[in-house]
Enzyme design. Structure first.
Site: not given
Length: 189
Positions: A148, A162
């Site tokens: 991330d 995402d």
């Protein structure tokens, strides 16, 4: 899964009547599958390239401020789900992602709606992006942590996979509220 297939219908049969589709309708279904796969490939590749760059250029380095303190790029490894929840369940999240991918691929054969093809393509590309991390990244196969890097102020750190999943999900909710089914029919409830 049979219930979803019954609702959506098949490329060879009409969802409501069960009658065979005309030859003119069959190529439309193939085009929708091509759109779904095209969107999925683009979403997957953008996610994969961004994560490769983040690992190579940003991991173990200070964050990069994009918009002051409002938005930063910072490399984070997330073994859990959204917001880092469930770090001990990485293998379960891997299995869930695999099931989502299988369901989308099975439903694709019955797809006659362009907006649904785009939505499912976003979901498929995002799920593949995060599944790739879970399979191939450390600490090991099916236990890997997702990369991330997008860090808005006062929010969870996330990635482009995402983003694709959330956008696909929002589009599905909108399509459902508007009454558009994956088979292209519109219903009023």
């Amino acid at each position: 899964m049979a219930e979803a297939e019954r609702i959506i219908g098949t490329p060879d049969n009409d969802a409501e009547t069960g009658e065979a589709a005309t030859p003119d309708e069959q190529p439309k279904g193939r085009r929708r599958i091509a759109v779904l796969l095209g969107v999925a490939v683009v979403a997957y590749l953008i996610d994969l390239i961004s994560k490769t760059l983040v690992v190579a250029k940003l991991e173990h380095r200070p964050s990069i401020e994009i918009i002051g303190d409002l938005l930063k790029f910072t490399a984070v490894r997330n073994p859990g789900a959204a917001f880092g929840i469930g770090e001990a369940f990485t293998v379960i999240f891997t299995g869930i992602a695999a099931v989502v991918i299988i369901v989308i691929v099975r439903l694709a054969r019955k797809l006659y709606s362009l907006p649904w093809a785009i939505a499912l393509g976003l979901l498929l590309g995002g799920a593949l992006g995060n599944l790739t991390d879970r399979i191939f990244r450390s600490p090991g196969v099916f236990k890997g942590a997702v990369v991330d890097f997008i860090a808005p102020a006062h929010f969870a750190v996330f990635n482009l996979a995402d983003t694709a999943i959330v956008c696909g999900g929002i589009l599905i909710v909108i399509l459902s509220f508007r009454g558009l089914d994956p088979d292209g029919t519109v219903h009023k409830d």
